[in-house]
Design a protein around this motif. Structure first.
Motif, short mmCIF file in Angstrom:
data_model
loop_
_atom_site.label_atom_id
_atom_site.label_comp_id
_atom_site.label_asym_id
_atom_site.label_seq_id
_atom_site.Cartn_x
_atom_site.Cartn_y
_atom_site.Cartn_z
N SER A 20 -5.20 -15.94 -5.74
CA SER A 20 -4.07 -15.41 -6.49
C SER A 20 -2.96 -14.99 -5.54
O SER A 20 -3.21 -14.64 -4.39
N GLU A 21 -1.74 -15.02 -6.04
CA GLU A 21 -0.63 -14.61 -5.20
C GLU A 21 0.21 -13.57 -5.94
O GLU A 21 0.52 -13.74 -7.12
N ILE A 22 0.56 -12.49 -5.22
CA ILE A 22 1.42 -11.48 -5.84
C ILE A 22 2.63 -11.22 -4.94
O ILE A 22 2.59 -11.46 -3.75
N THR A 23 3.67 -10.71 -5.57
CA THR A 23 4.86 -10.31 -4.81
C THR A 23 5.27 -8.94 -5.30
O THR A 23 4.84 -8.48 -6.36
N VAL A 24 6.12 -8.29 -4.50
CA VAL A 24 6.71 -7.03 -4.93
C VAL A 24 8.21 -7.19 -4.92
O VAL A 24 8.77 -7.67 -3.92
N SER A 25 8.83 -6.90 -6.04
CA SER A 25 10.29 -6.87 -6.00
C SER A 25 10.74 -5.69 -6.83
O SER A 25 10.16 -5.42 -7.90
N ASN A 26 11.73 -4.98 -6.35
CA ASN A 26 12.20 -3.78 -7.02
C ASN A 26 11.09 -2.77 -7.24
O ASN A 26 11.00 -2.12 -8.28
N LYS A 27 10.21 -2.64 -6.27
CA LYS A 27 9.10 -1.70 -6.34
C LYS A 27 8.16 -1.97 -7.51
O LYS A 27 7.47 -1.08 -8.00
N LYS A 28 8.17 -3.19 -7.96
CA LYS A 28 7.24 -3.56 -9.03
C LYS A 28 6.40 -4.72 -8.55
O LYS A 28 6.86 -5.61 -7.85
N ILE A 29 5.12 -4.69 -8.96
CA ILE A 29 4.21 -5.76 -8.55
C ILE A 29 4.30 -6.89 -9.56
O ILE A 29 4.27 -6.66 -10.76
N TYR A 30 4.45 -8.11 -9.07
CA TYR A 30 4.51 -9.27 -9.96
C TYR A 30 3.40 -10.23 -9.60
O TYR A 30 3.09 -10.44 -8.43
N MET A 31 2.84 -10.87 -10.61
CA MET A 31 1.89 -11.93 -10.37
C MET A 31 2.69 -13.20 -10.17
O MET A 31 3.43 -13.62 -11.06
N ALA A 32 2.61 -13.78 -8.98
CA ALA A 32 3.47 -14.91 -8.68
C ALA A 32 2.80 -16.23 -9.05
O ALA A 32 3.48 -17.20 -9.37
N GLY A 33 1.48 -16.29 -9.03
CA GLY A 33 0.82 -17.55 -9.34
C GLY A 33 -0.36 -17.76 -8.43
O GLY A 33 -1.17 -16.85 -8.24
N THR A 34 -0.41 -18.95 -7.85
CA THR A 34 -1.56 -19.30 -7.03
C THR A 34 -1.10 -19.73 -5.64
O THR A 34 -0.10 -20.44 -5.52
N ALA A 35 -1.81 -19.28 -4.62
CA ALA A 35 -1.52 -19.70 -3.26
C ALA A 35 -2.53 -20.75 -2.85
O ALA A 35 -3.74 -20.58 -3.07
N PHE B 188 0.81 -1.21 0.00
CA PHE B 188 0.00 0.00 0.00
C PHE B 188 0.85 1.26 0.00
O PHE B 188 0.36 2.33 -0.37
N ALA B 189 2.12 1.12 0.41
CA ALA B 189 2.98 2.29 0.39
C ALA B 189 3.55 2.52 -1.01
O ALA B 189 4.08 3.59 -1.31
N LEU B 190 3.42 1.52 -1.83
CA LEU B 190 3.97 1.59 -3.19
C LEU B 190 3.16 2.60 -4.00
O LEU B 190 1.95 2.52 -4.07
N ASP B 191 3.84 3.56 -4.56
CA ASP B 191 3.11 4.52 -5.40
C ASP B 191 3.97 4.80 -6.61
O ASP B 191 4.83 5.67 -6.59
N GLN B 192 3.74 4.03 -7.65
CA GLN B 192 4.58 4.18 -8.83
C GLN B 192 3.87 5.08 -9.84
O GLN B 192 2.74 4.79 -10.24
N PRO B 193 4.50 6.16 -10.28
CA PRO B 193 3.83 7.06 -11.22
C PRO B 193 3.61 6.42 -12.60
O PRO B 193 2.73 6.86 -13.33
N ASP B 194 4.41 5.40 -12.93
CA ASP B 194 4.26 4.83 -14.28
C ASP B 194 3.29 3.64 -14.31
O ASP B 194 3.20 2.95 -15.30
N GLN B 195 2.57 3.43 -13.22
CA GLN B 195 1.62 2.33 -13.21
C GLN B 195 0.24 2.85 -12.83
O GLN B 195 0.14 3.85 -12.14
N PRO B 196 -0.80 2.18 -13.31
CA PRO B 196 -2.14 2.60 -12.88
C PRO B 196 -2.32 2.41 -11.37
O PRO B 196 -1.48 1.80 -10.71
N MET B 197 -3.39 2.93 -10.84
CA MET B 197 -3.65 2.79 -9.41
C MET B 197 -3.58 1.33 -8.99
O MET B 197 -4.04 0.45 -9.71
#
Lengths: 374, 494
Positions: A188-203, A139-148
């Motif tokens: 669904s499972e997501i991760t954040v690495s390098n301030k980018k959101i990634y779709m990791a797969g399924t939990a 929630f702290a992630l606020d990337q200007p080059d990505q949609p909300m």
């Protein structure tokens, strides 16, 4: 005639009185409609909530506002949320609900979502997502080059799940998965690495909802094949053993894109064990093969090799699932349908019963098209 | 009427003149012309209203033959004139009425009777294209202000002796002629009789226009929906008569009343039958859709924005939220402001002469549309909603129904602002309930939907090919149901 008018007027009043009236009127601009709901535990085990709501203004640069805090329950958190913002908080437009991995590892986390189901004003179509890490980071992630963030996440889940690369579990479906004994929940499972959101797969979760295992995107596709939810458009890549490689390229790869997949599951119960025979049959088109191979002459051979590889991968997935004593495929539903008595004995421990069972997989792939070049 | 005692006309010309002058004082347009009749050698007096009579006919067809042609030469003999319609009248009352209707009256000295000669010729408009109901392919003749001509226009379409006319007079002072036209072997007598009964019951000074007449004879005068249809197209009137309905022609009014009508007939137009059936079906469906848009769209918007914004798709939510966020008014007020502006613009456009009317349109379009949004007073979504509503209401072919829809829209807006979708639903239910209870001349208003007449659906929501519609609509209970034979099916059998 005037009597008729009086009568009609009375009728109209009678019709109007029982209505609830303007009490629940909230104009769009005075409401605050969080699009994402996050829940997590901190290191000391305190419950945290997070919301992200859009700001309807063209003057402000930032388009969303994030609020967070601790509270004992989700509904109680609403007061805290209201105290930070202009409007009134309403849970009517949630797009995604995000649960931290730490919270999911604690028994009983699902009870915290009770208000979402009990108060009918809350949405149930928001997608369930597990976040691998502390939710505060997301929630702290606020990337200007990505949609909300909520828009991005919802889009990710819906679009990726159309290619079966992740689960597409809504809050409503999670409720069913939790209470249905023949299936264990998966989100669904997501991760954040390098301030980018990634779709990791399924939990994957066990029948109590406790997180047990993650599947990557390839495994998620295979899971969808077994669940009979895989749609045309998915893509699978296999390495064919015994073909020469030219490092650094993995040139023994072949990619296929299946059309409609027919998955047939046969159920039987013998010697205190459940047996499942899963037949996967599909026509595929060859989308990529990096090694020299005359597909026209040796199509059958290639089909055989693909069959072998796919069987191997599916079997590996099933073993992984069995080892964790969960059943996201929903084999329990088949067991209940075909072997009711045997199933009823083990229904409270279905994952355990499945792990002792036998699952045999048979793949039959036909190459229907080899692509536009030789 | 008070002087019934001595109502017989005088035999002496001088007393005739003094009687008329006494009764018609301050009436300079009443002309007296005394002359000697050569045909019989008697003294004659011709009286007529200047302006209401045709002077050519008086000069050439009455005065010339009477004054200059030879006749029997005997007093009391037959008078020869070139006039088609001659009535012999014996009472002052008839004389007066005929004079005021444009007849000339000929008094002959010594005779106890006078002659009313049809020289009617008042100022008249030429037959023009209908203004309110213009059509692309239909006829370009509209009704005019003369009842006789209007009847003639209808008769041109139905040259059949079964086309009957019941003539009544309405109004103590105006004495307007009202004619009910119907097909004797088709139209249900019940409709004609109840219509006649209701018209006879009217006691007023004068009826100026068809709208007034409709208001006096409608089934439910408090309803906002029109229960009679008025049309200014002779072809539309004729086709309604052929479907087993009555047409009421009111003298001096350029439109006629069609009764009984159903709710669905307000969605039909003459052009439907001259364009290909698939296209007119599409247009019919478009009109139904437009009806709901015109009645419900602003209310729906209010309900969504102030109660149920969870149904707004996410992307639209951002757009809506942003445009709503700048507006200082709540949605209901915003909608009311814009709708009232639109209604005012429309009224202004109707009353003003055409060139000025255009200016109003430009002012409305640019100033209200653009500036109001730029100034941040109204959201641009609201402007879109209002324009969409306006366009939708222009699609409906009948002006009376459009007016009703406008009122319904405002009621629904209030309901939506107070109760959201619940209010809208209640509003819709109340409207449907009202439409079901309404009657037009005793015929259920919402036929063929309720009561159900499936066969009539061929020409209701859709329009089937004309050669499939072999029967007249059941809804108006015609005496003769078969309208035509099987044109197409015979061909196929051969």
């Amino acid at each position: 005639m005037p009597i008729m008018i009086v009568r009609r007027g009375l009728l109209a009043c009678l019709l109007l009185i029982p209505l609830t009236g303007c009490a629940d009127q909230i104009d769009l601009e005075t409401a605050t409609v969080p699009l994402a709901l996050g829940m997590d535990l901190d290191e000391e085990g305190r419950f945290h909530y997070f919301t992200s709501e859009p700001i309807f203004s063209s003057k402000l640069k930032k388009t969303s506002h994030e609020s967070s805090g601790t509270s004992t329950t989700l509904r109680q958190s609403r007061e805290r949320q209201d105290s930070q913002i202009l409007g009134l908080t309403l849970g009517r437009n949630f797009q995604v609900t995000i649960i931290g991995k730490r919270m999911m590892q604690h028994k009983g986390w699902f009870k915290m979502m009770d208000v979402l189901y009990r108060d009918a004003r809350n949405t149930l179509t928001d997608r369930m997502i597990m976040f691998d890490g502390p939710v505060s980071e997301l929630f702290a992630l606020d990337q200007p080059d990505q949609p909300m963030m909520p828009v991005l996440l919802r889009g990710m889940v819906i679009n990726k799940s159309s290619r079966s690369e992740t689960a597409n579990t809504s809050v409503q479906q999670l409720h069913r998965q939790m209470y249905e004994t023949g299936i264990t929940p998966y989100v669904s499972e997501i991760t954040v690495s390098n301030k980018k959101i990634y779709m990791a797969g399924t939990a994957l979760m066990d029948s109590k909802g406790i997180y047990v295992e993650s599947l990557n995107t390839t495994e998620s596709i295979l899971l969808a094949v077994l669940q009979r939810t895989a749609n045309p458009g998915i893509s699978l890549t296999f390495q064919i053993p015994g073909v020469e490689k030219q490092p650094p390229f993995v040139s023994n790869s072949v990619s296929i894109s299946p059309g409609k997949i027919s998955t047939k599951i046969k159920t039987s119960y013998e010697n205190g064990k459940f047996n499942f025979h899963i037949k996967v049959k599909t026509n595929v088109s060859l989308t990529e093969h990096l090694f020299p191979f005359d597909v026209f002459k040796e199509k059958k051979e290639l089909e055989k090799k693909i069959n072998e590889q796919m069987t191997k991968k599916l079997t590996a997935l099933v073993h992984k699932i069995q080892k964790k004593k969960v059943d996201p495929i929903g084999l329990g539903l088949y067991a209940r349908a075909h072997e009711y008595d045997a199933y009823m004995k083990v229904k409270d421990n279905w994952g355990e019963a499945l792990s002792r069972g036998d699952v045999k997989i048979e793949v039959s792939v036909t190459i229907a098209s080899v692509g536009a070049v030789r | 009427m008070a002087e019934k005692v001595n109502d017989c006309i005088a035999t002496d010309l001088n007393s005739v003149i003094s009687h008329l002058r006494e009764h018609f004082n301050d009436t300079p347009d009443l002309i007296f012309r005394e002359f000697g009749i050569k045909q019989t050698g008697e003294q004659g007096l011709l009286v007529f209203m200047d302006g209401l009579s045709d002077k050519n006919a008086i000069n050439h067809d009455i005065l010339r033959p009477l004054q200059f042609e030879e006749g029997s030469g005997q007093a009391g003999g037959k008078l020869i004139m070139n006039v088609g319609h001659i009535m012999t009248v014996e009472t002052w009352m008839r004389v007066e009425q005929n004079l005021l209707n444009g007849f000339s009256t000929l008094f002959v000295d010594g005779r106890t009777e006078a002659y009313s000669l049809d020289t009617r010729g008042w100022p008249q408009r030429a037959i023009e294209d209908p203004q309110m109901e213009s059509s692309l392919k239909g006829a370009h003749q509209g009704f005019v202000e003369t009842g006789g001509q209007n009847i003639a226009l209808i008769r041109r379409y139905i040259p059949n002796r079964e086309l009957k006319i019941r003539k009544l007079t309405v109004g103590k002072r105006g004495r307007t002629e009202v004619s009910i036209l119907y097909l004797e072997d088709v139209t249900n007598k019940q409709f004609i009789n109840s219509l006649e009964e209701r018209i006879r019951a009217i006691t007023v000074d004068v009826i100026i226009n068809t709208g007034e007449l409709a208001e006096f004879v409608e089934d439910d005068p408090y309803s906002i929906f029109p229960q009679f249809m008025t049309t200014e197209r002779p072809d539309a009137a004729a086709s309604q008569i052929l479907q087993g309905r009555c047409v009421v022609v009111l003298d001096r009014s350029p439109s006629v009343i069609v009764a009984p009508v159903s709710f669905m007939s307000f969605f039909q137009s003459v052009d439907d039958y001259s364009t290909r059936w698939s296209i007119s079906t599409f247009i019919r469906l478009l009109r139904m859709f437009a009806f709901f848009v015109a009645a419900f769209l602003p209310a729906f918007y209010i309900a969504v924005v102030s109660y149920h914004f969870e149904i707004i798709p996410l992307k639209l939510l951002f757009t809506l939220g942003e445009s709503r966020g700048r507006v200082p008014f709540p949605p209901f007020l915003e909608a009311i402001i814009m709708e009232l502006t639109l209604e005012m613009l429309r009224e202004a456009g109707v009353r003003l002469p055409a060139p000025v009317g255009q200016t109003v349109g430009i002012v409305g379009g640019i100033v209200i549309g653009q500036a109001v949004v730029q100034a941040g007073l109204i959201s641009n979504t609201m402007v879109i909603i209002v324009s969409f509503t306006a366009i939708a209401s222009f699609i409906l072919p009948n002006y009376d129904m459009v007016a009703a829809v406008r009122l319904v829209r405002f009621m629904l807006m209030v309901l939506a602002a107070m109760f959201g979708f619940v209010g809208l639903t209640v509003g819709l239910m109340a409207m449907v309930g009202h439409l079901i209870t309404l009657k037009s001349l005793g015929m259920p208003y919402s036929t063929p939907l309720a009561p159900l007449h499936i066969k009539d659906w061929k020409d209701t929501i859709i329009r089937m090919p004309l050669w499939k519609m072999n029967k007249r609509p059941e809804g108006s209970a015609p005496l003769q149901s078969v309208r035509q034979g099987n044109t197409r099916t015979k061909e196929e059998q051969e």
